[in-house]
Design a protein around this motif. Structure first.
Motif, PDB file in Angstrom:
ATOM      1  N   UNK A 120       0.866  -1.181   0.000  1.00  0.00           N
ATOM      2  CA  UNK A 120       0.000   0.000   0.000  1.00  0.00           C
ATOM      3  C   UNK A 120       0.897   1.223   0.000  1.00  0.00           C
ATOM      4  N   UNK A 121       0.516   2.211  -0.764  1.00  0.00           N
ATOM      5  CA  UNK A 121       1.274   3.470  -0.774  1.00  0.00           C
ATOM      6  C   UNK A 121       0.749   4.357   0.337  1.00  0.00           C
ATOM      7  N   UNK A 122       1.655   5.070   0.971  1.00  0.00           N
ATOM      8  CA  UNK A 122       1.273   5.945   2.083  1.00  0.00           C
ATOM      9  C   UNK A 122       0.196   6.935   1.651  1.00  0.00           C
ATOM     10  N   UNK A 123      -0.814   7.064   2.469  1.00  0.00           N
ATOM     11  CA  UNK A 123      -1.891   7.999   2.194  1.00  0.00           C
ATOM     12  C   UNK A 123      -2.962   7.472   1.258  1.00  0.00           C
ATOM     13  N   UNK A 124      -2.850   6.231   0.803  1.00  0.00           N
ATOM     14  CA  UNK A 124      -3.824   5.652  -0.117  1.00  0.00           C
ATOM     15  C   UNK A 124      -4.717   4.655   0.618  1.00  0.00           C
ATOM     16  N   UNK A 125      -5.854   4.321   0.002  1.00  0.00           N
ATOM     17  CA  UNK A 125      -6.732   3.306   0.570  1.00  0.00           C
ATOM     18  C   UNK A 125      -6.756   2.053  -0.276  1.00  0.00           C
ATOM     19  N   UNK A 126      -5.950   2.020  -1.328  1.00  0.00           N
ATOM     20  CA  UNK A 126      -5.897   0.844  -2.197  1.00  0.00           C
ATOM     21  C   UNK A 126      -4.738  -0.061  -1.804  1.00  0.00           C
ATOM     22  N   UNK A 127      -5.062  -1.308  -1.492  1.00  0.00           N
ATOM     23  CA  UNK A 127      -4.072  -2.324  -1.154  1.00  0.00           C
ATOM     24  C   UNK A 127      -3.945  -3.252  -2.357  1.00  0.00           C
ATOM     25  N   UNK A 128      -2.714  -3.503  -2.767  1.00  0.00           N
ATOM     26  CA  UNK A 128      -2.463  -4.368  -3.919  1.00  0.00           C
ATOM     27  C   UNK A 128      -1.875  -5.696  -3.445  1.00  0.00           C
ATOM     28  N   UNK A 129      -2.599  -6.787  -3.680  1.00  0.00           N
ATOM     29  CA  UNK A 129      -2.060  -8.124  -3.412  1.00  0.00           C
ATOM     30  C   UNK A 129      -1.278  -8.501  -4.665  1.00  0.00           C
ATOM     31  N   UNK A 130       0.049  -8.528  -4.547  1.00  0.00           N
ATOM     32  CA  UNK A 130       0.880  -8.765  -5.728  1.00  0.00           C
ATOM     33  C   UNK A 130       1.405 -10.192  -5.809  1.00  0.00           C
ATOM     34  N   UNK A 131       1.270 -10.965  -4.726  1.00  0.00           N
ATOM     35  CA  UNK A 131       1.697 -12.361  -4.770  1.00  0.00           C
ATOM     36  C   UNK A 131       0.839 -13.191  -3.823  1.00  0.00           C
ATOM     37  N   UNK A 132       0.446 -14.347  -4.279  1.00  0.00           N
ATOM     38  CA  UNK A 132      -0.218 -15.355  -3.456  1.00  0.00           C
ATOM     39  C   UNK A 132       0.208 -16.695  -4.033  1.00  0.00           C
ATOM     40  N   UNK A 133       0.838 -17.500  -3.208  1.00  0.00           N
ATOM     41  CA  UNK A 133       1.315 -18.788  -3.720  1.00  0.00           C
ATOM     42  C   UNK A 133       2.224 -19.473  -2.740  1.00  0.00           C
ATOM     43  N   UNK A 134       3.077 -20.340  -3.259  1.00  0.00           N
ATOM     44  CA  UNK A 134       3.946 -21.129  -2.400  1.00  0.00           C
ATOM     45  C   UNK A 134       5.065 -20.271  -1.818  1.00  0.00           C
ATOM     46  N   UNK A 135       5.517 -20.678  -0.636  1.00  0.00           N
ATOM     47  CA  UNK A 135       6.635 -19.959   0.013  1.00  0.00           C
ATOM     48  C   UNK A 135       7.902 -20.036  -0.830  1.00  0.00           C
ATOM     49  N   UNK A 136       8.089 -21.157  -1.511  1.00  0.00           N
ATOM     50  CA  UNK A 136       9.325 -21.357  -2.282  1.00  0.00           C
ATOM     51  C   UNK A 136       9.499 -20.291  -3.371  1.00  0.00           C
TER      52      UNK A 136
END
Length: 104
Positions: free
Chosen positions: A84-100
């Motif tokens: 999330x960028x400071x002062x913003x309300x938009x959260x971006x999920x940029x990765x979801x997956x395996x730990x490896x």
């Protein structure tokens, strides 16, 4: 073909949201590869992000990766990363997956 998780999350975003969560295409592909139980946890995480913002200290192995990036474990093998960028309300999920393959 729309991902069912994507449709459900979009519906959640329109209900009394404090933050807006955007899930990048790469993260959606990772979610699709997760077992059903982990996908359910991912939905819970997104809901938590919408309602409570990016700092979720109650999630397992939550940590701040940088000034504006965070991550947590959905299970031993599975993680999610967001920013999330400071002062913003938009959260971006940029990765979801395996730990490896996590980008940290």
């Amino acid at each position: 073909m729309k991902n069912v998780l994507d449709i459900v999350i979009r519906k959640w975003l329109h209900v009394s949201m404090k933050y807006r969560v955007v899930i990048k295409k790469k993260a959606l592909k990772g979610i699709a590869k997760m077992p059903q139980e982990i996908q359910r946890r991912m939905k819970m995480l997104v809901n938590d992000l919408v309602l409570n913002g990016p700092v979720l200290t109650t999630w397992p192995n939550f940590s701040k990766l940088s000034q504006d990036e965070y991550h947590c474990h959905l299970a031993h093998k599975w993680v999610a990363c967001w920013r999330i960028r400071e002062g913003e309300i938009e959260i971006e999920v940029y990765y979801a997956g395996s730990r490896e393959n996590a980008p940290y």
